[in-house]
Design a protein around this motif. Structure first.
Motif, mmCIF file in Angstrom:
data_model
loop_
_atom_site.group_PDB
_atom_site.id
_atom_site.type_symbol
_atom_site.label_atom_id
_atom_site.label_comp_id
_atom_site.label_asym_id
_atom_site.label_seq_id
_atom_site.Cartn_x
_atom_site.Cartn_y
_atom_site.Cartn_z
ATOM 1 N N ILE A 9 10.428 -32.954 -2.798
ATOM 2 C CA ILE A 9 9.800 -31.637 -2.630
ATOM 3 C C ILE A 9 10.005 -30.874 -3.931
ATOM 4 O O ILE A 9 11.131 -30.501 -4.275
ATOM 5 C CB ILE A 9 10.405 -30.885 -1.435
ATOM 6 N N TYR A 12 8.299 -25.037 -3.066
ATOM 7 C CA TYR A 12 8.123 -24.443 -1.741
ATOM 8 C C TYR A 12 8.106 -22.936 -1.916
ATOM 9 O O TYR A 12 8.665 -22.405 -2.878
ATOM 10 C CB TYR A 12 9.209 -24.888 -0.759
ATOM 11 N N PHE A 67 4.894 -26.469 1.265
ATOM 12 C CA PHE A 67 5.680 -27.398 0.459
ATOM 13 C C PHE A 67 4.750 -28.281 -0.377
ATOM 14 O O PHE A 67 3.685 -28.689 0.096
ATOM 15 C CB PHE A 67 6.526 -28.313 1.351
ATOM 16 N N ILE A 69 4.961 -31.946 -2.313
ATOM 17 C CA ILE A 69 5.770 -33.157 -2.428
ATOM 18 C C ILE A 69 5.186 -34.030 -3.530
ATOM 19 O O ILE A 69 3.974 -34.257 -3.575
ATOM 20 C CB ILE A 69 5.780 -33.936 -1.101
#
Length: 442
Positions: A9, A12, A67, A69
């Motif tokens: 990740i 965020y 988020f 990724i």
């Protein structure tokens, strides 16, 4: 050196837990939106509140957490699993433009010393490199790439969709696939660090359980299909009175205004088009071609799992078929790979058969799009810049749509035809007049 798949990740939204807690409070708490958020900042009760609301089935508050990724050196099989999340956004390293000769492939830990697995994968990568050396375009040579191929991509999604994705891996049809389980473990550890309020959503099965094991179709000999046989389109369902539906929707939005399909087709906000839905199938589309289709998020698409792809049917692109040496190399690589696939029966590595699927294998898909999404799909995919397979699908679909409702779909086509200009800049095909004339007479 072997590469290990990783999911990290990398971004965020700030104050994600505070934002979600504010969303949990706003419908039942006095004060304006700004005040509620300020009161939520650092509130020690936030996490307990979020978990309580989630446990009652109200999941929408998690949609305020976002988020991004970065997935590194995962298999293309994982890529396909992820991109089925239609409420997520993806940017993938393109196999049309990037040379994948030396990017490698995923090896399950259990198969580290399995010679048959390595022989299969290495043989295909060598053949892929040989085709590139003969001048075959990357977008066609890639049909030999197996679904163990290392992929790199970005995925951005909200907390609710992330929870759903991880749940599908834990308890849905991703269960039993070690690579996916390892990635889920990695993501879960990161969530424990900075967004633990999502974790309760990942613990309890909701009754689905794992999907049944699916095995591919395997004929005794490979079947080679020509480029013309890839992506046959059948229109299954159309609105019975499309003009009447459009006019009714227009009257709701513009009471008393004169109705014109010509004006509606050129509108910058043609919401009325969303009232027309069309369902069609695409037969014998390659696994590579499917990735182009599923990138259009506003559709309801039914795609069989990669585990069920036929390992015996292969598309031979024209760029390969037109030259004796590349064609012989292509056929030899496919036949050798197919022989190995037949040897998988009864072996331990058969459970990893999905990594043996090739990008040039084919399957059938079905999808439903509304006319507004079709307008966008056709602008992008009927363009000369589109990959040939998805362009063929788009053009054949447009022929069928014009046969059903020519008054509307006569306006649909690539951007140069539909809006009078090419958005590709220096990458334009340079044939605007020719393309416009073609689509006038399609």
């Amino acid at each position: 050196m072997e590469k290990e798949p990783h999911a990290k990740i990398i971004s965020y939204n700030a104050n994600g837990e505070d934002v979600c807690a504010s969303a949990a409070r706003i419908s039942t708490t006095g004060g304006d939106a700004h005040q509620i958020f300020e009161n939520a900042r650092g509130n020690p009760k936030n996490r307990a509140l979020i978990e309580k609301v989630l446990s009652s089935g109200h999941k929408s508050l998690m949609e305020h957490a976002v988020f991004t990724i970065a997935l590194r050196d995962v298999s293309v099989f994982v890529e396909q699993f992820f991109i089925e999340c239609r409420l997520a956004s993806f940017t993938v390293k393109s196999r049309r433009y990037v040379d994948f000769s030396h990017l490698g492939y995923y090896i399950p830990a259990e198969l580290e010393g399995e010679e048959l697995y390595r022989r299969y994968m290495d043989g295909l990568f060598h053949a892929y490199g040989d085709l590139l050396e003969t001048g075959v375009p990357r977008e066609d040579a890639r049909f030999l790439l197996p679904y163990s191929l290392h992929s790199n991509f970005y995925c951005t999604l909200n907390g609710r969709e992330l929870g759903h994705l991880l749940w599908k891996i834990r308890y849905g049809w991703g269960r039993g696939i070690p690579e996916l389980q390892d990635l889920a473990d990695e993501l879960t550890q990161q969530l424990e660090e900075f967004f633990p309020c999502l974790l309760p959503e990942l613990r309890a099965p909701l009754g689905e359980g794992p999907a049944p094991e699916t095995f591919p179709l395997r004929g005794s000999t490979p079947v080679f299909l020509s480029q013309r046989q890839a992506g046959a389109v059948t229109l299954l369902s159309v609105p019975a009175e499309p003009r009447k539906l459009l006019e009714a929707a227009f009257r709701v939005q513009h009471p008393g205004a004169p109705f014109s399909i010509d004006a509606l087709a050129g509108s910058s906000r043609p919401r009325e088009l969303e009232q027309l839905t069309y369902t069609f199938t695409v037969s014998d589309v390659t696994l590579s071609g499917i990735t182009h289709l599923v990138r259009h998020r506003m559709q309801s698409i039914v795609v069989p799992p990669i585990q069920s792809a036929s390992h015996s049917k292969f598309i031979v692109p024209d760029s390969v078929a037109a030259q004796p040496a590349p064609l012989e190399r292509y056929r030899r690589a496919v036949e050798t790979a197919h022989d190995i696939v037949l040897q998988l029966r009864g072996k331990d590595l058969e459970k990893y058969h999905y990594y043996f699927a090739l990008s040039g294998n084919v399957m059938d898909v079905m999808t439903t799009m509304n006319a507004r999404e079709l307008q966008w799909f056709l602008r992008l995919r009927s363009c000369n810049r589109a990959q040939w397979e998805v362009r063929h699908i788009a053009v054949e679909l447009l022929r069928l749509l014009r046969g059903h409702f020519p008054e509307l779909f006569a306006h649909f086509g690539p951007s140069c035809f539909a809006v009078g200009r090419c958005p590709e800049g220096r990458l334009s095909c340079g044939k605007m007049e020719e393309v416009v004339e073609t689509f006038k007479n399609l």
